[in-house]
Design an enzyme around this catalytic site. Structure first.
Site, PDB file in Angstrom:
ATOM      1  N   GLN A 238       0.834  -1.204   0.000  1.00 26.65           N
ATOM      2  CA  GLN A 238       0.000   0.000   0.000  1.00 26.65           C
ATOM      3  C   GLN A 238       0.872   1.258   0.000  1.00 26.65           C
ATOM      4  O   GLN A 238       0.369   2.358  -0.197  1.00 26.65           O
ATOM      5  CB  GLN A 238      -0.939   0.006   1.215  1.00 26.65           C
ATOM      6  CG  GLN A 238      -2.045  -1.035   1.116  1.00 26.65           C
ATOM      7  CD  GLN A 238      -3.025  -1.016   2.273  1.00 26.65           C
ATOM      8  OE1 GLN A 238      -3.251  -2.051   2.902  1.00 26.65           O
ATOM      9  NE2 GLN A 238      -3.620   0.128   2.570  1.00 26.65           N
ATOM     10  N   ARG A 385      -9.353  -0.411   7.347  1.00 30.33           N
ATOM     11  CA  ARG A 385     -10.300   0.491   6.705  1.00 30.33           C
ATOM     12  C   ARG A 385     -10.681   1.661   7.614  1.00 30.33           C
ATOM     13  O   ARG A 385     -11.853   1.984   7.805  1.00 30.33           O
ATOM     14  CB  ARG A 385     -11.557  -0.246   6.262  1.00 30.33           C
ATOM     15  CG  ARG A 385     -12.245   0.536   5.162  1.00 30.33           C
ATOM     16  CD  ARG A 385     -13.327  -0.227   4.485  1.00 30.33           C
ATOM     17  NE  ARG A 385     -13.854   0.543   3.380  1.00 30.33           N
ATOM     18  CZ  ARG A 385     -14.243   0.029   2.234  1.00 30.33           C
ATOM     19  NH1 ARG A 385     -14.167  -1.248   2.018  1.00 30.33           N
ATOM     20  NH2 ARG A 385     -14.698   0.799   1.282  1.00 30.33           N
ATOM     21  N   CYS A 386      -9.676   2.270   8.205  1.00 25.65           N
ATOM     22  CA  CYS A 386      -9.932   3.499   8.958  1.00 25.65           C
ATOM     23  C   CYS A 386      -8.623   4.240   9.030  1.00 25.65           C
ATOM     24  O   CYS A 386      -7.565   3.663   8.898  1.00 25.65           O
ATOM     25  CB  CYS A 386     -10.433   3.213  10.362  1.00 25.65           C
ATOM     26  SG  CYS A 386      -9.204   2.490  11.440  1.00 25.65           S
ATOM     27  N   GLU A 761     -13.132   5.218   4.145  1.00 22.52           N
ATOM     28  CA  GLU A 761     -13.140   4.575   5.457  1.00 22.52           C
ATOM     29  C   GLU A 761     -14.329   4.979   6.320  1.00 22.52           C
ATOM     30  O   GLU A 761     -14.625   4.333   7.319  1.00 22.52           O
ATOM     31  CB  GLU A 761     -11.809   4.874   6.146  1.00 22.52           C
ATOM     32  CG  GLU A 761     -10.674   4.265   5.319  1.00 22.52           C
ATOM     33  CD  GLU A 761      -9.290   4.709   5.716  1.00 22.52           C
ATOM     34  OE1 GLU A 761      -9.184   5.810   6.282  1.00 22.52           O
ATOM     35  OE2 GLU A 761      -8.337   3.967   5.475  1.00 22.52           O
TER      36      GLU A 761
END
Lengths: 807, 163
Positions: A238, A385-386, A761
Site C-alpha cells: 500500500q 479500513r480506517c 473509510e
C-alpha cells in the site's frame, strides 16, 4: 444542429467527464476479463518459491532447528534461519512503530504462527514439502494473551531483548511487558469536571481484535539481478515508495538500485501497509540464489501472522448536566499490541488519532491515556479500513453517548443533537488538540432522522416492547444511531511522518503534443478506482477529457515519491497534489494561449477545456491546440513542453462526517438478527465520482457489518488462534448482507484545493457503532448497558439470556 | 512423486498436462496453462475467487485435484467473452460498478454465468443465495446483485426480441 455546430458549454463539461460525474471505471475492462495483474500472476524465468516454517506455540524457546531432512527434499534449495540472517543483521527488522520485530525466530517464539525458518524451492509444492521436513525442537514457556494479566508483576517476560530498557520509542516503560504510555489532554481538569458533574456514566468498551482480510493475501516477488546490481520487488504494498526506502536502509542497496512495483492489489484495508518477514526473506533468498523468489502467504498465515487490527480496551467516563450537556470525557485505553509493536501509525502518534475520541461533540475538557502492552499474540495494530485508530475512537464515543443517554433517561438522538459542534463553531478546536476543518452536523442529523421517520420508529419500538412483555412476540426492534467524525488525510509534515518520511503526496503530469496526458501519483489503488477518479480531478483542472488521461501508480522507478494509500489519504493528499499540478499546467497553458491569441496573459481566462479572450469568447485556444503549440512553437520566455509536478503537504487533515441509522430485528430465542433498514448519510466534502463513493460506502458498511456482528481474531488461553480460516473468521456473503440506502450532504473542506475530504473509510468507522448500537438499543428497555462485540448469534442469545428474557 | 498426463478442454482448447496426483486444478490452470484469471483467496473452498466451470457446474478449483478433472470441459473467466466481444455480464459489472479491486470478479462472473444459465430470470433473493459461495470484500454485494439482475434482464430482452 449539424457537425459544424460548436458544442455548448454543458456539452463541453460533459465531454470532460470531470469531477461530479459518475464516470464508469477504466479498470474494469481488464478485471472483468481476468486480465488483472496481481502479484501471484507475476511469473519470471527460473522463479523459485518461498514458504515459512511457523511456530505452533505462542511462547516457547527454540531449542534447535534441524534443516538436514528439508534440504534433502527434491526441489528444496535453501532453508534460511535466524542464524543465516544474523551476519547480515537481518534477523530482526525495525517496525513502523519504532520497535523491532524478529524476521525469523531468534532463540524464542512469541506468537503462534511466528516465522521460524524460510524454505526456498523450485515450486510451491516442494517448498511445502520442505517446510514439513524442518524439525524444530521447542521448549514451552508460560503464555499471556490478556493485556491486563501481561501487566501484572509476576507476568512472564515476553521481550527478553528489551531487558533493562526502561524507555522505548514513545517514552517510559513501567513494566517488562509495557510498551508506552501516551497521553493527550488535561487529566486534572477532566477529573475535576467529571467530579463536579450532575451525571456521570462509566463503561468499559472493548473493540475486539479482528483482521482486514483482503481477498488477496500478502505476497511479493523479489528479483536480484546480479549483473546490473538492481533489485526489483513486486509486492502487495500500500506504500511502495516507503517499502523502497526501508528495503534500501535494511539491505544497504542504494535506493536507485531498488525498484518496487505494486501491481494490481486485491484489496488492502490496512493489511498491506506493513513490512513483513516474507519480504525480507524473499529478498535475501533472491540475493543468495541469484534467482527471482516468490512468496505468497496462504489465508491461514494471513489471519495468524500479518497485521491484525483493533484490540483496544477503552475505559470511559463521560459527564453531563441533568439537561444532557456534556461537560467532560475521560478515556483510558489498554492496547494489546501483540508480541512486537508493529502498528502502522505516524511516528508521533503511537495510538494513532485515537484522540479524535471526542467525536462530533462540543466537549469542553477531555483526557486520553493509552497504555501499549505486549502479549503472546500476533503483531500488527493496523488501521483496518480506517484512519489510524479512528474507528476505535468513533466506536468508543458513540457507545459512551448511548450509555450516557441511558444514565440521563434521554433519547440518544436528542442527546447527540444537544451536543453537536455547531456549524458556526468551525474551524473548531477540540479539547484533545485537533482543528476540525468544517462540518454541518445538525443538518445531516435532521436529514437522516427524517429519512428513516425516526419518531415513527421509536413509536413502533415502544409498541413492540409492550407486545413482547405481553408475550405476543419474541422479536425486539433495535434502532442503531451513529454520528461520526473522522480525521483523515495524514498529514501535515509538521506532525505526521512514517519512519521519518513526511506524509506528503505527489502527482506528476505530462501533456502529450496531441492533447492527451499521463499522470503518475505516489499513491496506489487497491480497488478504490484511482485510474478513474484522479483522471476526473485532472480533467476538471486542465480541461482535457478524463478519457484522454492515463493514470499510473505503484512503480517507484516512474512515479513520484509518495507515502501511499491508507488512512483515506489518497484524495485528501494525492488528490490535492493532482489539482495543484493541474493548476501549474493551466498556468503555463494560459501563457501559451495568450501568446497564440496575441493578447496579454491576463486577458485570457480558462473556460472548461480552453482559454478564451475575456469578452470575446469566439477567440479561444483549446487545451488540445495549446498542448500542440507547447511542443512545436518557439514561445519567447516559455520552455517547450507541458509538464508539471506537485508535492503536496496538506495544511491540515480533513474531517469527513456522517449520520448512520440501522434498524434491526432481533430474535430473542435464537440471537439471529435481521437488518431491516440501513441508512447512511456521508459528507465527504466535494464529491468526485458519486458512483465510486456509493460503492465505497456499500463496501465499508459490509466490513463494518462483519466486524460488529461476528468477525474476530480469537485466541484461547495458551495462545492458539481459534479463527484461522474463513470457516471461523466471518466474512459476510451476499446472503447475509443487507441492502443499503446512501445519502449525502456536501460541506467542502476549506483548506483542500478542491474541497474533497475522502470517504473510503467513513462507512467502516460509522458502520460499526451503528450496527452495535442497534443491538444494544434493542435490549435497552430491558436494562442492557454494554455488551462486547462481535454480536454473533450466540452472544446476542447470551445477552437475552442474562437479562432473563428466556425465563 | 509420479506424474500423470491429464487431458483438459479449457475454453474450447485441448490441453495435455503432466501433473502430480496432489496438484490442484487451480495451480494447473494458473501455473501450467497461464490462465491467471481465476485467483486463490483461501484454499479452503470458502471465498470462490478460484471459481471455474467444470462440466457444466461451478466448482472451486482450489479444492479439486487436477486428476479429478481429467477429460473435463472447463471454462474460466478467459473463456466467457465471445468472438463478438464482452459477455453481457462483463459489461453489466462495469456499468453497475459491480467490482472494485477486481480480485473476486473472475470467480463472481464465472459463477453468475452459470447461475443465469440455470435460472434465467432470478429474483434478488435468488441471486443473493446463488452467489453466496463467492466472497467480495470491497463492494458489499449490492452492485454485484444489481449487475447480475440487469444482465439477466438484458439477456432475456434480447432473447425475446429474437423470438
Amino acid at each position: 444542429m449539424n457537425d459544424l455546430t460548436p458544442p455548448t458549454h454543458d456539452e463541453r463539461v460533459a465531454n470532460l467527464k470531470g469531477m461530479g460525474h459518475s464516470r464508469k471505471r477504466v479498470e474494469d475492462a481488464r478485471f472483468t476479463q481476468g486480465k488483472g495483474n496481481y502479484v501471484d500472476d507475476v511469473k519470471l524465468p527460473g522463479m523459485l518459491f518461498g514458504d515459512f516454517v511457523r511456530s505452533p506455540y505462542a511462547h516457547a524457546r527454540v531449542v534447535s532447528i534441524d534443516t538436514a531432512a528439508a534440504m534433502a527434499v527434491p526441489g528444496v534449495l535453501a532453508v534460511l534461519t535466524a542464524k543465516d540472517l544474523a551476519p547480515l543483521n537481518l534477523h530482526w527488522m525495525p517496525t513502523l512503530a519504532g520497535d523491532k520485530q524478529m524476521v525469523l525466530a531468534d532463540g524464542k517464539v512469541l506468537f503462534q504462527g511466528q516465522e521460524v525458518a524460510y524454505v526456498v524451492a523450485t515450486d510451491r509444492y516442494a517448498a511445502a514439502d520442505g517446510v514439513e521436513a524442518v524439525v524444530v525442537e521447542y521448549s514451552e514457556l508460560p503464555v499471556v494473551t490478556d493485556p491486563f494479566k501481561a501487566l501484572e508483576p509476576g507476568a512472564p517476560v515476553l521481550r527478553e531483548d528489551l531487558a533493562g530498557q526502561t524507555s522505548g520509542a514513545h517514552g517510559a516503560r513501567r513494566h517488562h511487558n509495557h510498551i508506552f504510555k501516551w497521553e493527550v489532554g488535561d487529566e486534572a481538569a477532566t477529573d475535576q469536571a467529571i467530579g463536579e458533574a450532575e451525571v456521570v456514566a462509566e463503561e468499559m468498551v472493548y473493540y475486539h481484535r479482528t483482521h482486514p482480510c483482503p481477498l488477496e493475501t500478502c505476497g511479493c516477488v523479489a528479483s536480484m539481478d546480479k549483473i546490473n546490481g538492481k533489485l526489483t520487488l513486486w509486492g502487495t504494498f500500500q506504500a511502495p515508495h516507503v517499502v523502497r526506502t526501508v528495503a534500501s536502509l535494511l539491505s544497504g542497496i542504494e535506493e536507485h538500485n531498488i525498484r518496487v512495483i505494486s501491481p494490481d492489489i486485491g484489496g488492502g484495508f490496512g493489511n498491506k501497509v506493513g513490512v513483513y518477514p516474507g519480504y525480507i526473506c524473499s529478498i535475501v533468498a533472491s540475493i543468495v540464489t541469484g534467482k527471482p523468489v516468490k512468496w505468497v502467504e496462504d489465508r491461514m498465515e494471513n489471519l495468524m501472522a500479518t497485521a491484525f487490527a483493533r484490540d483496544y480496551w477503552m475505559k470511559g467516563k463521560i459527564s453531563a448536566t441533568k439537561e444532557g450537556k456534556i461537560t467532560g470525557l475521560h478515556c483510558h485505553v489498554t492496547a494489546d499490541h501483540g508480541a512486537f509493536d508493529a502498528c502502522a501509525d505516524p511516528t508521533k502518534f503511537p495510538a494513532g488519532f485515537m484522540s479524535i475520541c471526542t467525536g462530533s461533540y462540543d466537549i469542553p475538557v477531555a483526557y486520553l491515556g493509552v497504555d501499549g502492552v505486549y502479549t503472546n499474540k500476533a503483531p500488527g495494530g493496523v488501521s483496518y479500513r480506517c484512519s489510524f485508530r479512528v474507528t476505535e475512537a468513533a466506536y468508543f464515543i458513540e457507545r459512551m453517548i448511548e450509555v450516557l443517554a441511558i444514565e440521563l433517561n434521554m433519547d440518544a438522538a436528542e442527546l447527540r443533537a444537544k451536543n453537536f459542534i455547531r456549524k458556526d463553531q468551525f474551524p473548531y478546536q477540540s479539547a484533545l488538540g485537533w482543528e476540525y476543518d468544517s462540518g454541518d452536523y445538525h443538518t445531516a442529523w435532521d436529514k437522516a432522522l427524517k429519512a428513516v421517520d425516526y419518531d415513527g420508529l421509536r413509536r413502533e419500538q415502544a409498541t413492540r416492547v409492550e407486545a413482547f412483555k405481553r408475550g405476543e412476540t419474541r422479536k425486539l426492534l433495535g434502532i442503531g444511531l451513529t454520528h461520526f467524525t473522522e480525521i483523515v488525510g495524514a498529514g501535515p509534515i509538521k506532525n505526521c511522518d512514517i519512519l521519518g518520511m513526511g506524509m506528503f503526496d505527489s502527482c506528476e503530469i505530462r501533456i502529450h503534443p496531441t492533447g492527451s496526458a499521463i499522470a503518475r501519483l505516489g499513491t496506489i489503488s487497491q480497488g478504490q478506482g484511482h485510474a478513474t477518479t484522479f483522471a476526473q480531478i485532472l480533467a476538471s483542472e486542465i480541461g482535457i477529457p478524463a478519457d484522454s488521461i492515463t493514470i499510473e501508480e505503484g512503480d517507484t522507478d516512474t512515479a513520484p515519491y509518495g507515502l501511499g494509500t491508507y488512512g483515506s489519504r489518497s484524495t485528501p493528499v494525492a488528490g490535492a497534489a493532482a489539482a495543484m499540478a493541474g493548476r501549474k499546467i493551466r498556468a503555463k497553458a494560459q501563457m501559451i494561449a495568450a501568446y497564440l491569441l496575441e493578447v496579454h496573459d491576463d486577458d485570457v481566462e480558462f473556460d472548461v477545456d480552453r482559454f478564451v479572450v475575456k469578452g470575446a469568447p469566439e477567440r479561444f485556444k483549446t487545451m488540445k491546440a495549446i498542448a500542440y503549440a507547447a511542443y512545436n512553437q518557439a514561445i519567447p520566455g516559455v520552455e517547450p513542453g507541458l509538464e508539471a509536478v506537485s508535492y503536496y503537504d496538506p495544511p491540515n487533515m480533513t474531517y469527513p462526517f456522517g449520520a448512520y441509522i440501522c434498524v434491526m430485528e432481533i430474535d430473542v430465542d435464537t440471537g439471529v438478527h435481521e437488518i431491516r433498514q440501513f441508512y447512511a448519510l456521508d459528507d465527504c466534502g466535494t464529491r468526485i465520482n458519486p458512483m465510486v463513493i456509493e460503492g465505497q460506502v456499500h463496501g465499508g458498511l459490509t466490513e463494518a457489518l462483519a466486524i460488529a456482528m461476528g468477525q474476530e481474531i480469537a485466541y484461547d488461553e495458551i495462545g492458539n488462534v481459534k479463527t484461522g480460516t474463513l470457516m471461523d473468521f466471518f466474512l459476510p456473503t451476499a446472503w447475509e448482507t443487507p441492502h443499503y440506502t446512501s445519502d449525502h450532504t456536501v460541506t467542502p473542506s476549506p483548506h483542500h484545493p478542491i474541497g474533497a475530504k475522502g470517504v473510503g473509510e467513513s462507512p467502516n468507522v460509522g458502520g460499526v457503532p451503528a450496527f452495535s448500537n442497534a443491538v444494544h438499543d434493542a435490549f435497552r428497555a430491558f436494562g442492557l448497558r454494554q455488551s462486547h462485540m462481535p454480536h454473533d448469534h450466540w452472544r446476542i442469545w447470551r445477552i437475552a439470556h442474562d437479562l432473563g428474557l428466556h425465563d | 512423486m509420479t506424474k500423470s498426463i491429464i487431458k483438459l478442454t479449457v475454453n474450447g482448447e485441448n490441453h495435455e498436462v503432466l501433473a502430480e496426483p496432489r496438484e490442484l486444478l487451480i495451480h494447473v490452470l494458473r501455473e501450467r496453462l497461464n490462465l491467471t484469471g481465476p485467483h486463490i483467496g483461501c484454499e479452503t473452498t470458502h471465498c470462490g475467487a478460484c471459481t471455474v466451470e467444470l462440466n457444466g457446474k461451478s466448482v472451486k478449483s482450489c479444492t479439486v485435484f487436477a486428476v479429478q478433472a481429467n477429460g473435463a470441459e472447463i471454462t474460466t473467466i478467459e473463456g466467457i467473452a465471445g468472438p463478438a466481444g464482452l459477455h453481457v455480464l462483463q459489461q453489466s459489472f462495469r456499468e453497475h460498478h459491480g467490482l472494485q479491486c477486481g480480485f473476486c470478479t473472475p470467480g463472481m462472473i464465472t459463477r453468475a454465468w452459470r447461475l443465469l444459465k440455470e435460472n434465467p430470470d432470478p429474483t434478488e433473493e435468488d441471486v443473493r443465495f446463488g452467489m453466496a459461495g463467492n466472497l467480495c470484500r470491497c463492494t458489499g454485494y449490492q452492485n454485484i446483485v444489481k449487475s447480475i439482475l440487469a444482465a439477466a434482464a438484458e439477456i432475456n430482452a434480447s432473447r425475446e426480441a429474437a423470438e
